[in-house]
Design a protein around this motif. Structure first.
Motif, PDB file in Angstrom:
ATOM      1  N   LEU A   1       1.595 -12.212 -11.504  1.00  0.00           N
ATOM      2  CA  LEU A   1       0.973 -13.134 -10.544  1.00  0.00           C
ATOM      3  C   LEU A   1      -0.013 -12.310  -9.736  1.00  0.00           C
ATOM      4  CD1 LEU A   1       0.620 -15.782  -9.049  1.00  0.00           C
ATOM      5  CD2 LEU A   1       2.545 -15.165  -7.594  1.00  0.00           C
ATOM      6  N   VAL A   2      -1.304 -12.546  -9.952  1.00  0.00           N
ATOM      7  CA  VAL A   2      -2.354 -11.760  -9.297  1.00  0.00           C
ATOM      8  C   VAL A   2      -3.033 -12.635  -8.255  1.00  0.00           C
ATOM      9  CG1 VAL A   2      -4.351 -10.279  -9.638  1.00  0.00           C
ATOM     10  CG2 VAL A   2      -2.690 -10.565 -11.496  1.00  0.00           C
ATOM     11  N   ASP A   3      -2.860 -12.271  -7.005  1.00  0.00           N
ATOM     12  CA  ASP A   3      -3.471 -12.986  -5.885  1.00  0.00           C
ATOM     13  C   ASP A   3      -4.874 -12.434  -5.652  1.00  0.00           C
ATOM     14  OD1 ASP A   3      -4.137 -14.216  -3.516  1.00  0.00           O
ATOM     15  OD2 ASP A   3      -2.605 -13.207  -2.309  1.00  0.00           O
ATOM     16  N   LEU A   4      -5.890 -13.271  -5.913  1.00  0.00           N
ATOM     17  CA  LEU A   4      -7.275 -12.885  -5.636  1.00  0.00           C
ATOM     18  C   LEU A   4      -7.865 -13.791  -4.557  1.00  0.00           C
ATOM     19  CD1 LEU A   4      -8.769 -11.956  -9.145  1.00  0.00           C
ATOM     20  CD2 LEU A   4      -7.852 -10.452  -7.377  1.00  0.00           C
ATOM     21  N   SER A   5      -7.060 -14.050  -3.538  1.00  0.00           N
ATOM     22  CA  SER A   5      -7.541 -14.824  -2.387  1.00  0.00           C
ATOM     23  C   SER A   5      -8.640 -14.063  -1.673  1.00  0.00           C
ATOM     24  CB  SER A   5      -6.385 -15.095  -1.421  1.00  0.00           C
ATOM     25  OG  SER A   5      -5.312 -15.746  -2.073  1.00  0.00           O
ATOM     26  N   TYR A   6      -9.409 -14.755  -0.841  1.00  0.00           N
ATOM     27  CA  TYR A   6     -10.538 -14.120  -0.162  1.00  0.00           C
ATOM     28  C   TYR A   6     -10.120 -13.024   0.799  1.00  0.00           C
ATOM     29  CZ  TYR A   6     -13.846 -17.475  -2.071  1.00  0.00           C
ATOM     30  OH  TYR A   6     -14.626 -18.200  -2.921  1.00  0.00           O
ATOM     31  N   SER A   7      -8.863 -13.054   1.263  1.00  0.00           N
ATOM     32  CA  SER A   7      -8.412 -11.994   2.169  1.00  0.00           C
ATOM     33  C   SER A   7      -8.416 -10.630   1.494  1.00  0.00           C
ATOM     34  CB  SER A   7      -7.010 -12.308   2.698  1.00  0.00           C
ATOM     35  OG  SER A   7      -6.076 -12.349   1.646  1.00  0.00           O
ATOM     36  N   LEU A   8      -8.340 -10.602   0.145  1.00  0.00           N
ATOM     37  CA  LEU A   8      -8.362  -9.335  -0.574  1.00  0.00           C
ATOM     38  C   LEU A   8      -9.775  -8.811  -0.815  1.00  0.00           C
ATOM     39  CD1 LEU A   8      -5.559 -10.870  -1.978  1.00  0.00           C
ATOM     40  CD2 LEU A   8      -5.454  -8.511  -2.772  1.00  0.00           C
TER      41      LEU A   8
ATOM     42  N   GLY B   1      -0.277 -10.453   0.784  1.00  0.00           N
ATOM     43  CA  GLY B   1       0.660 -11.183   1.636  1.00  0.00           C
ATOM     44  C   GLY B   1       0.030 -11.959   2.759  1.00  0.00           C
ATOM     45  N   GLN B   2      -1.301 -11.917   2.887  1.00  0.00           N
ATOM     46  CA  GLN B   2      -1.969 -12.560   4.017  1.00  0.00           C
ATOM     47  C   GLN B   2      -1.831 -14.081   3.990  1.00  0.00           C
ATOM     48  OE1 GLN B   2      -3.847 -11.151   6.687  1.00  0.00           O
ATOM     49  NE2 GLN B   2      -2.940  -9.211   6.055  1.00  0.00           N
ATOM     50  N   ASP B   3      -1.827 -14.673   2.807  1.00  0.00           N
ATOM     51  CA  ASP B   3      -1.772 -16.126   2.697  1.00  0.00           C
ATOM     52  C   ASP B   3      -0.387 -16.639   2.332  1.00  0.00           C
ATOM     53  OD1 ASP B   3      -4.460 -16.602   3.370  1.00  0.00           O
ATOM     54  OD2 ASP B   3      -5.114 -16.171   1.327  1.00  0.00           O
ATOM     55  N   PHE B   4       0.597 -15.779   2.431  1.00  0.00           N
ATOM     56  CA  PHE B   4       1.963 -16.191   2.151  1.00  0.00           C
ATOM     57  C   PHE B   4       2.452 -17.102   3.277  1.00  0.00           C
ATOM     58  CE2 PHE B   4       6.531 -15.813   1.713  1.00  0.00           C
ATOM     59  CZ  PHE B   4       6.704 -15.788   0.336  1.00  0.00           C
ATOM     60  N   THR B   5       3.110 -18.199   2.912  1.00  0.00           N
ATOM     61  CA  THR B   5       3.635 -19.140   3.897  1.00  0.00           C
ATOM     62  C   THR B   5       5.140 -19.288   3.706  1.00  0.00           C
ATOM     63  OG1 THR B   5       3.257 -21.039   2.428  1.00  0.00           O
ATOM     64  CG2 THR B   5       1.458 -20.421   3.935  1.00  0.00           C
ATOM     65  N   PRO B   6       5.849 -19.788   4.711  1.00  0.00           N
ATOM     66  CA  PRO B   6       7.309 -19.958   4.574  1.00  0.00           C
ATOM     67  C   PRO B   6       7.698 -20.835   3.382  1.00  0.00           C
ATOM     68  CG  PRO B   6       6.663 -20.141   6.874  1.00  0.00           C
ATOM     69  CD  PRO B   6       5.385 -20.087   6.081  1.00  0.00           C
ATOM     70  N   GLN B   7       6.823 -21.789   3.014  1.00  0.00           N
ATOM     71  CA  GLN B   7       7.131 -22.667   1.889  1.00  0.00           C
ATOM     72  C   GLN B   7       7.246 -21.896   0.570  1.00  0.00           C
ATOM     73  OE1 GLN B   7       4.939 -23.216   4.228  1.00  0.00           O
ATOM     74  NE2 GLN B   7       5.319 -25.251   5.095  1.00  0.00           N
ATOM     75  N   CYS B   8       6.585 -20.726   0.493  1.00  0.00           N
ATOM     76  CA  CYS B   8       6.609 -19.930  -0.744  1.00  0.00           C
ATOM     77  C   CYS B   8       7.996 -19.376  -1.048  1.00  0.00           C
ATOM     78  CB  CYS B   8       5.623 -18.766  -0.649  1.00  0.00           C
ATOM     79  SG  CYS B   8       3.885 -19.263  -0.503  1.00  0.00           S
TER      80      CYS B   8
ATOM     81  N   THR C   1      -5.820  -4.700  18.652  1.00  0.00           N
ATOM     82  CA  THR C   1      -5.230  -6.041  18.625  1.00  0.00           C
ATOM     83  C   THR C   1      -5.244  -6.606  17.211  1.00  0.00           C
ATOM     84  OG1 THR C   1      -5.945  -6.460  20.903  1.00  0.00           O
ATOM     85  CG2 THR C   1      -5.412  -8.375  19.548  1.00  0.00           C
ATOM     86  N   TRP C   2      -6.390  -6.463  16.531  1.00  0.00           N
ATOM     87  CA  TRP C   2      -6.533  -6.942  15.151  1.00  0.00           C
ATOM     88  C   TRP C   2      -5.553  -6.226  14.225  1.00  0.00           C
ATOM     89  CZ3 TRP C   2      -8.244  -4.207  10.763  1.00  0.00           C
ATOM     90  CH2 TRP C   2      -8.595  -4.994   9.651  1.00  0.00           C
ATOM     91  N   LEU C   3      -5.400  -4.912  14.410  1.00  0.00           N
ATOM     92  CA  LEU C   3      -4.507  -4.124  13.566  1.00  0.00           C
ATOM     93  C   LEU C   3      -3.058  -4.574  13.731  1.00  0.00           C
ATOM     94  CD1 LEU C   3      -3.987  -1.748  11.651  1.00  0.00           C
ATOM     95  CD2 LEU C   3      -3.919  -0.249  13.659  1.00  0.00           C
ATOM     96  N   GLU C   4      -2.659  -4.856  14.964  1.00  0.00           N
ATOM     97  CA  GLU C   4      -1.282  -5.314  15.194  1.00  0.00           C
ATOM     98  C   GLU C   4      -0.995  -6.608  14.439  1.00  0.00           C
ATOM     99  OE1 GLU C   4      -0.764  -5.651  19.379  1.00  0.00           O
ATOM    100  OE2 GLU C   4      -0.945  -3.475  19.753  1.00  0.00           O
ATOM    101  N   ILE C   5      -1.974  -7.496  14.407  1.00  0.00           N
ATOM    102  CA  ILE C   5      -1.807  -8.756  13.691  1.00  0.00           C
ATOM    103  C   ILE C   5      -1.700  -8.511  12.189  1.00  0.00           C
ATOM    104  CG2 ILE C   5      -2.911 -10.958  13.116  1.00  0.00           C
ATOM    105  CD1 ILE C   5      -4.171 -10.895  15.921  1.00  0.00           C
ATOM    106  N   GLN C   6      -2.554  -7.618  11.679  1.00  0.00           N
ATOM    107  CA  GLN C   6      -2.528  -7.293  10.253  1.00  0.00           C
ATOM    108  C   GLN C   6      -1.181  -6.717   9.839  1.00  0.00           C
ATOM    109  OE1 GLN C   6      -5.335  -7.963   8.169  1.00  0.00           O
ATOM    110  NE2 GLN C   6      -5.930  -9.005  10.053  1.00  0.00           N
TER     111      GLN C   6
END
Length: 310
Positions: free
Chosen positions: A99-106, A210-217, A270-275
């Motif tokens: 399973l290869v995630d090529l979402s825009y976050s990558l 993992g950026q677009d992972f949601t609890p539903q997954c 701040t951004w790094l902590e969120i990441q």
């Protein structure tokens, strides 16, 4: 291949071509061997959790004492007047699905490669490794706008369809980056498709940031874990890990897959902590499901990280 921090063979860090993915075969050959308790009569190098007969038809011959009466071929028996039985051979090839995630976050990179490019290099390397060991290779490449399903196939057919799919979808994502679509549940839908694609006993590799992972997954992943072996690789970047050396004062323009912004020292922290929180929450969920997880750095040549692929 050089062990210094240089571009991989045929790669420029942003675009993707078949040559660099074919070159990943040498990385697959260099993955350190893992000691296992595999039985000598098995053709593959990994044990399988597949339950049932696990057999495929081979031929018909005359019945012999001791043969299982359930395998008698009644049609041939009626036609010849002599009892014949079906012979089967053990299915020895294990399905391996990526399973290869090529979402825009990558589509983010601060040092060597885009995370998406590193994800493709990793997928190709694992794919070459699978066919080297006689496994059938399939995959599911997921983006916000498309899910490319690749059914497990033998030998070179499996790796070539994977390479072709990675190259095509990566090019599409680059071309449409400025017109990126927002689909918050696209990974959840990908895991649902994976449930239908992966047969019991399959080995699944999940490659994502993992950026677009949601609890539903979690629900489809839980179901998959009951019948399949799953291993996860989290693609990271030095800027997102806080390991990139930066001056005390700076103005850093970034595109993190969702929006453009300019970060100063305080904004970056701040951004790094969120990441890191997003990444750590994702890994914690995988650990809860007992899914082994490894980090792969896009700021470093994959050739220098082969130990974690063991």
């Amino acid at each position: 291949m050089s062990q210094t921090v240089n571009f991989p063979l045929f790669a420029d860090g942003v675009n993707l071509n078949q040559q660099e993915l074919i070159a990943c075969q040498s990385l697959a050959n260099a993955i350190p061997q893992r000691h296992s308790k595999v039985k000598a009569q098995l053709a593959g190098h990994r044990g399988s959790n597949i339950k049932g007969r696990g057999m495929e038809f081979a031929e018909v011959r005359q019945y012999q004492n001791g043969d299982d009466v359930r395998t008698i071929d009644w049609r041939v028996t009626a036609r010849t007047g002599k009892t014949h039985t079906k012979l089967f051979v053990e299915e020895r090839e294990r399905p391996v699905i990526l399973l290869v995630d090529l979402s825009y976050s990558l589509y983010f990179g601060s040092q060597l490669l885009l995370q998406a490019v590193q994800a493709c290099h990793l997928a190709a390397t694992l794919g070459w490794h699978a066919i080297k060991h006689g496994d059938r290779l399939g995959g599911l490449i997921a983006t916000e706008s498309e899910h490319l399903e690749l059914k497990p196939r033998n030998r070179k057919q499996g790796i070539l369809q994977l390479i072709s799919g990675l190259e095509r979808i990566h090019e599409h994502q680059l071309k449409h980056f400025d017109r990126q679509q927002t689909e918050p549940e696209h990974l959840f839908k990908a895991y649902q498709r994976l449930q239908r694609l992966a047969k019991p006993g399959s080995l699944i590799y999940i490659i994502s940031d993992g950026q677009d992972f949601t609890p539903q997954c979690q629900q489809p992943l839980t179901e998959l874990k009951r019948h399949c072996d799953i291993r996860s690789f989290v693609i990271t970047d030095p800027l997102r890990q806080g390991t990139l050396a930066l001056p005390k004062q700076f103005q850093l323009p970034i595109i993190d897959g969702k929006q453009k912004r300019t970060l100063n020292r305080g904004g970056y922290q701040t951004w790094l902590e969120i990441q890191l929180k997003t990444q750590n929450d994702y890994i914690a969920m995988l650990n809860k499901l007992n899914i082994h997880t490894s980090l792969i750095d896009a700021g470093q040549n994959l050739a220098q990280q082969l130990e974690v692929l063991r």
